[in-house]
Write a protein that holds these residues in place. Structure first.
Motif, PDB file in Angstrom:
ATOM      1  N   ASN A 241      17.011 -95.718  52.347  1.00  0.00           N
ATOM      2  CA  ASN A 241      16.128 -96.812  52.743  1.00  0.00           C
ATOM      3  C   ASN A 241      14.679 -96.303  52.569  1.00  0.00           C
ATOM      4  OD1 ASN A 241      15.599 -95.241  55.082  1.00  0.00           O
ATOM      5  ND2 ASN A 241      17.243 -96.255  56.212  1.00  0.00           N
ATOM      6  N   ILE A 242      13.749 -96.882  53.298  1.00  0.00           N
ATOM      7  CA  ILE A 242      12.341 -96.498  53.103  1.00  0.00           C
ATOM      8  C   ILE A 242      12.086 -95.018  53.457  1.00  0.00           C
ATOM      9  CG2 ILE A 242      11.685 -97.343  55.399  1.00  0.00           C
ATOM     10  CD1 ILE A 242       9.403 -97.786  52.443  1.00  0.00           C
ATOM     11  N   ASN A 243      13.013 -94.399  54.167  1.00  0.00           N
ATOM     12  CA  ASN A 243      12.932 -92.951  54.416  1.00  0.00           C
ATOM     13  C   ASN A 243      13.418 -92.252  53.145  1.00  0.00           C
ATOM     14  OD1 ASN A 243      12.233 -92.840  57.436  1.00  0.00           O
ATOM     15  ND2 ASN A 243      13.879 -94.351  57.303  1.00  0.00           N
ATOM     16  N   LYS A 244      12.525 -92.070  52.205  1.00  0.00           N
ATOM     17  CA  LYS A 244      12.916 -91.772  50.828  1.00  0.00           C
ATOM     18  C   LYS A 244      12.440 -90.411  50.341  1.00  0.00           C
ATOM     19  CE  LYS A 244       8.988 -94.576  49.251  1.00  0.00           C
ATOM     20  NZ  LYS A 244       8.115 -93.613  48.617  1.00  0.00           N
ATOM     21  N   VAL A 245      12.373 -89.417  51.237  1.00  0.00           N
ATOM     22  CA  VAL A 245      11.851 -88.115  50.800  1.00  0.00           C
ATOM     23  C   VAL A 245      12.694 -87.482  49.690  1.00  0.00           C
ATOM     24  CG1 VAL A 245      10.542 -87.493  52.868  1.00  0.00           C
ATOM     25  CG2 VAL A 245      12.950 -86.887  52.715  1.00  0.00           C
ATOM     26  N   VAL A 246      14.001 -87.746  49.703  1.00  0.00           N
ATOM     27  CA  VAL A 246      14.825 -87.138  48.648  1.00  0.00           C
ATOM     28  C   VAL A 246      14.676 -87.889  47.314  1.00  0.00           C
ATOM     29  CG1 VAL A 246      17.178 -86.531  47.926  1.00  0.00           C
ATOM     30  CG2 VAL A 246      16.371 -85.930  50.218  1.00  0.00           C
ATOM     31  N   PRO A 247      14.774 -89.238  47.277  1.00  0.00           N
ATOM     32  CA  PRO A 247      14.433 -89.914  46.014  1.00  0.00           C
ATOM     33  C   PRO A 247      13.042 -89.512  45.492  1.00  0.00           C
ATOM     34  CG  PRO A 247      15.471 -91.478  47.499  1.00  0.00           C
ATOM     35  CD  PRO A 247      15.308 -90.197  48.270  1.00  0.00           C
ATOM     36  N   ASP A 248      12.087 -89.349  46.391  1.00  0.00           N
ATOM     37  CA  ASP A 248      10.748 -88.919  45.955  1.00  0.00           C
ATOM     38  C   ASP A 248      10.789 -87.510  45.361  1.00  0.00           C
ATOM     39  OD1 ASP A 248       9.573 -91.269  46.675  1.00  0.00           O
ATOM     40  OD2 ASP A 248       8.649 -90.527  48.523  1.00  0.00           O
ATOM     41  N   TYR A 249      11.547 -86.633  46.010  1.00  0.00           N
ATOM     42  CA  TYR A 249      11.679 -85.269  45.469  1.00  0.00           C
ATOM     43  C   TYR A 249      12.298 -85.321  44.064  1.00  0.00           C
ATOM     44  CZ  TYR A 249      14.058 -81.000  44.244  1.00  0.00           C
ATOM     45  OH  TYR A 249      14.530 -79.930  43.523  1.00  0.00           O
TER      46      TYR A 249
ATOM     47  N   THR B  12      14.601 -98.614  60.418  1.00  0.00           N
ATOM     48  CA  THR B  12      15.086 -99.650  59.491  1.00  0.00           C
ATOM     49  C   THR B  12      16.366-100.272  60.042  1.00  0.00           C
ATOM     50  OG1 THR B  12      16.644 -98.301  58.255  1.00  0.00           O
ATOM     51  CG2 THR B  12      14.328 -98.146  57.585  1.00  0.00           C
ATOM     52  N   ILE B  13      16.929-101.241  59.303  1.00  0.00           N
ATOM     53  CA  ILE B  13      18.204-101.838  59.742  1.00  0.00           C
ATOM     54  C   ILE B  13      19.391-100.955  59.366  1.00  0.00           C
ATOM     55  CG2 ILE B  13      17.411-104.242  59.795  1.00  0.00           C
ATOM     56  CD1 ILE B  13      18.841-104.587  57.033  1.00  0.00           C
ATOM     57  N   SER B  14      19.189 -99.985  58.467  1.00  0.00           N
ATOM     58  CA  SER B  14      20.255 -99.000  58.195  1.00  0.00           C
ATOM     59  C   SER B  14      19.872 -97.724  58.946  1.00  0.00           C
ATOM     60  CB  SER B  14      20.393 -98.754  56.689  1.00  0.00           C
ATOM     61  OG  SER B  14      19.130 -98.526  56.077  1.00  0.00           O
ATOM     62  N   ASN B  15      19.907 -97.822  60.287  1.00  0.00           N
ATOM     63  CA  ASN B  15      19.222 -96.824  61.115  1.00  0.00           C
ATOM     64  C   ASN B  15      19.874 -95.444  61.159  1.00  0.00           C
ATOM     65  OD1 ASN B  15      21.315 -97.327  62.885  1.00  0.00           O
ATOM     66  ND2 ASN B  15      20.136 -98.776  64.094  1.00  0.00           N
ATOM     67  N   ALA B  16      21.146 -95.345  60.735  1.00  0.00           N
ATOM     68  CA  ALA B  16      21.753 -94.010  60.687  1.00  0.00           C
ATOM     69  C   ALA B  16      21.178 -93.192  59.527  1.00  0.00           C
ATOM     70  CB  ALA B  16      23.270 -94.106  60.572  1.00  0.00           C
ATOM     71  N   MET B  17      20.343 -93.837  58.710  1.00  0.00           N
ATOM     72  CA  MET B  17      19.721 -93.129  57.588  1.00  0.00           C
ATOM     73  C   MET B  17      18.215 -92.977  57.795  1.00  0.00           C
ATOM     74  SD  MET B  17      21.984 -94.734  54.503  1.00  0.00           S
ATOM     75  CE  MET B  17      20.707 -95.801  53.919  1.00  0.00           C
ATOM     76  N   ASP B  18      17.763 -93.219  59.021  1.00  0.00           N
ATOM     77  CA  ASP B  18      16.331 -93.082  59.301  1.00  0.00           C
ATOM     78  C   ASP B  18      16.000 -91.619  59.587  1.00  0.00           C
ATOM     79  OD1 ASP B  18      16.315 -95.776  59.002  1.00  0.00           O
ATOM     80  OD2 ASP B  18      16.012 -96.257  61.121  1.00  0.00           O
ATOM     81  N   VAL B  19      15.927 -90.846  58.539  1.00  0.00           N
ATOM     82  CA  VAL B  19      15.700 -89.414  58.666  1.00  0.00           C
ATOM     83  C   VAL B  19      14.553 -89.034  57.743  1.00  0.00           C
ATOM     84  CG1 VAL B  19      16.730 -87.119  58.407  1.00  0.00           C
ATOM     85  CG2 VAL B  19      18.170 -89.046  59.104  1.00  0.00           C
ATOM     86  N   GLY B  20      13.553 -88.353  58.299  1.00  0.00           N
ATOM     87  CA  GLY B  20      12.384 -87.996  57.500  1.00  0.00           C
ATOM     88  C   GLY B  20      12.414 -86.566  56.986  1.00  0.00           C
ATOM     89  N   ALA B  21      13.294 -85.744  57.591  1.00  0.00           N
ATOM     90  CA  ALA B  21      13.394 -84.345  57.174  1.00  0.00           C
ATOM     91  C   ALA B  21      14.884 -83.985  57.135  1.00  0.00           C
ATOM     92  CB  ALA B  21      12.650 -83.444  58.150  1.00  0.00           C
ATOM     93  N   PRO B  22      15.578 -84.396  56.070  1.00  0.00           N
ATOM     94  CA  PRO B  22      17.049 -84.291  56.028  1.00  0.00           C
ATOM     95  C   PRO B  22      17.542 -82.849  56.171  1.00  0.00           C
ATOM     96  CG  PRO B  22      16.213 -85.498  54.112  1.00  0.00           C
ATOM     97  CD  PRO B  22      15.026 -84.961  54.840  1.00  0.00           C
ATOM     98  N   SER B  23      18.447 -82.640  57.134  1.00  0.00           N
ATOM     99  CA  SER B  23      18.846 -81.264  57.431  1.00  0.00           C
ATOM    100  C   SER B  23      19.623 -80.606  56.296  1.00  0.00           C
ATOM    101  CB  SER B  23      19.639 -81.208  58.740  1.00  0.00           C
ATOM    102  OG  SER B  23      20.654 -82.158  58.736  1.00  0.00           O
ATOM    103  N   ASN B  24      20.340 -81.395  55.491  1.00  0.00           N
ATOM    104  CA  ASN B  24      21.129 -80.747  54.439  1.00  0.00           C
ATOM    105  C   ASN B  24      20.363 -80.532  53.139  1.00  0.00           C
ATOM    106  OD1 ASN B  24      23.975 -80.137  55.309  1.00  0.00           O
ATOM    107  ND2 ASN B  24      23.732 -82.242  56.057  1.00  0.00           N
ATOM    108  N   PHE B  25      19.082 -80.819  53.130  1.00  0.00           N
ATOM    109  CA  PHE B  25      18.314 -80.602  51.901  1.00  0.00           C
ATOM    110  C   PHE B  25      18.392 -79.130  51.483  1.00  0.00           C
ATOM    111  CE2 PHE B  25      14.436 -79.964  49.374  1.00  0.00           C
ATOM    112  CZ  PHE B  25      14.645 -80.939  48.409  1.00  0.00           C
ATOM    113  N   ALA B  26      18.338 -78.235  52.479  1.00  0.00           N
ATOM    114  CA  ALA B  26      18.410 -76.795  52.173  1.00  0.00           C
ATOM    115  C   ALA B  26      19.730 -76.458  51.470  1.00  0.00           C
ATOM    116  CB  ALA B  26      18.273 -75.975  53.451  1.00  0.00           C
TER     117      ALA B  26
END
Ligand code: PLP
Length: 431
Positions: A275-283, A297-311
């Motif tokens: 959703n609009i929390n798009k740090v990974v698409p931006d990366y 957002t309305i897909s609130n389980a995806m409202d994450v700004g610093a995704p833990s599994n990115f590492a």
């Protein structure tokens, strides 16, 4: 299989240590030192294997001897006891319904697997473990439910009083058995602080074997690769390339798929749908990773700004942006587009998407070329879990599955405590 921390590759941990610790002492995430490959013989048999059989063969490679073969077979059979079907939606587009578990969300798979691993270790060590879980509502029920009735494990859930929905509260407070719900007069942050302080408290650690059950536990991640194999098998025979679109927040689900691919599963590519929390698409489009505060957002389980599994994603691709973009494309969508997708898919196909699945659907549609590709988007929650949003868009009434509804009629049992640590501590010591 040994594990290292994403912050330090020199120290090795066993699977058992990694699961019990949850997070490495240097705050890194545990990651396998190498990704095991499944052999040709496995892939020849894959379409004939049941989901628990697939789970066992994949898990075995990561668990090694830390859990006996017979126990691991039992665990995968118990964990994967609900259907995970691939359902056709429209030309070339399918969904993988991951919401047939006890709390109607894909997190059931990981939570159930982790709980049974911890139970197996408690049995080996003949020591009861106490799991502390702070929840803002949703994931707590999947985790607690995963531990329900599991031997050798006691679960204490902390949730903020008055700050979770009615159905969430009923889910958290009516389980009984080995699950105790503490209603904290405070916020979610207060709940988390109590848990954190407890882990650092010498008296508590001397008395109890405390463990966390947070989402970054390796035993929650690994089982999320099982169903990619199972989904791929359900699509056979096909001569088309297979593409998965994964609605993502902390990127554990997508990382499970990337693991499956590196284990040898012939998935052509993935779409990281956000959703609009798009740090990974931006990366993915810029090569720069810039964590941000999350936006609701309305897909609130995806409202994450610093995704833990990115590492972990970076670890899988050795931080090579050039390599990751060969396998993963990014896409993001607004709430308005998500609502339109829910309406559109219902009107054309009579299929009810939840807001998260709708984001996955949109990501797939953006990239899928049906001439030589077949696509699957992951449906991560039952639409009834997001009843209000979906009903508003569709103007229909959504039936809540009986097992989700059931807890509404049960008596709420919780213990009210303040956010004062000493009160929480004496409660734990008296237990
Ligand atoms: C947790 C969750 C997601 C996001 O999954 P990640 O593994 O965190 O990317 C998507 N949809 C639903 C319904 C969820 O509960």
């Amino acid at each position: 299989m040994k594990y290292f921390s994403t912050n330090n590759k020199d120290i090795r941990y066993s699977f058992k240590e990694a699961v019990i610790k949850g997070l490495a002492p240097d705050n890194g995430l545990f990651f396998p030192v190498s990704i095991p490959k499944l052999d040709d013989e496995f892939f020849q048999r894959l379409t004939e294997l049941s989901l628990p059989e697939i789970g066992y063969e994949v898990a075995k490679l990561f668990v090694g001897d830390d859990i006996s073969d017979s126990d691991l077979k039992k665990i995968t059979k118990e964990v994967l006891n609900f259907p995970i079907p691939v359902v056709p939606i429209e030309d070339g587009v399918n969904t993988l319904e991951l919401f047939h578990g006890p709390t109607c969300a894909f997190k059931d798979v990981g939570a159930r697997f982790m709980s049974r691993c911890l139970s197996a270790f408690a049995k080996q060590d003949q020591e009861e473990v106490t799991i502390l879980v702070a929840t803002s509502g949703d994931t707590g029920s999947a985790v607690a439910n995963g531990f329900l009735g599991v031997e050798g494990v006691k679960v204490i859930i902390l949730y903020p009083a008055g700050k979770v929905s009615k159905i969430q509260e009923q889910q958290l407070t009516t389980m009984g058995q080995n699950i105790t719900a503490l209603e904290v007069d405070g916020t979610f942050d207060d709940c988390q602080a109590l848990v954190k302080t407890a882990f650092g408290d010498a008296d508590l650690n001397a008395e109890l074997s405390l463990t966390s059950a947070n989402s970054i536990n390796i035993a929650r991640l690994l089982p999320q690769s099982f169903y990619y194999f199972y989904a791929w098998a359900q699509l056979q025979p096909t001569d088309k390339k297979v593409v998965f679109s994964v609605p993502s927040g902390n990127y554990g689900n997508l990382t499970g798929g990337l693991l499956a691919k590196q284990m040898g599963l012939p998935i052509d590519s993935f779409i990281a749908s956000a959703n609009i929390n798009k740090v990974v698409p931006d990366y993915l489009s810029s090569g720069k990773y810039e964590p941000k505060a999350s936006v609701q957002t309305i897909s609130n389980a995806m409202d994450v700004g610093a995704p833990s599994n990115f590492a972990r994603m970076m670890e899988l691709y050795q931080e090579k942006h050039f390599d990751i973009i060969k396998d993963v494309k990014g896409a993001w969508f607004s709430d308005k587009e998500t609502q339109e997708a829910i309406a559109d898919v219902y009107s054309r196909n009579k299929y009810i998407l939840d807001p998260h699945g709708a984001v996955g659907y949109l990501g797939l549609k953006r990239y899928l070329n049906t001439e030589d590709e077949v696509g699957v988007f992951l449906e991560t929650a039952h639409p009834a879990k997001f009843k209000d949003t979906v009903e508003k868009v569709l103007n229909i009434e959504i039936r809540v599955p009986d097992y989700l509804q059931e807890c509404l009629g049960k008596e709420k049992k919780s213990i009210l405590i303040s956010k004062d640590f000493s009160e929480f501590k004496s409660f734990l010591l008296l237990k």
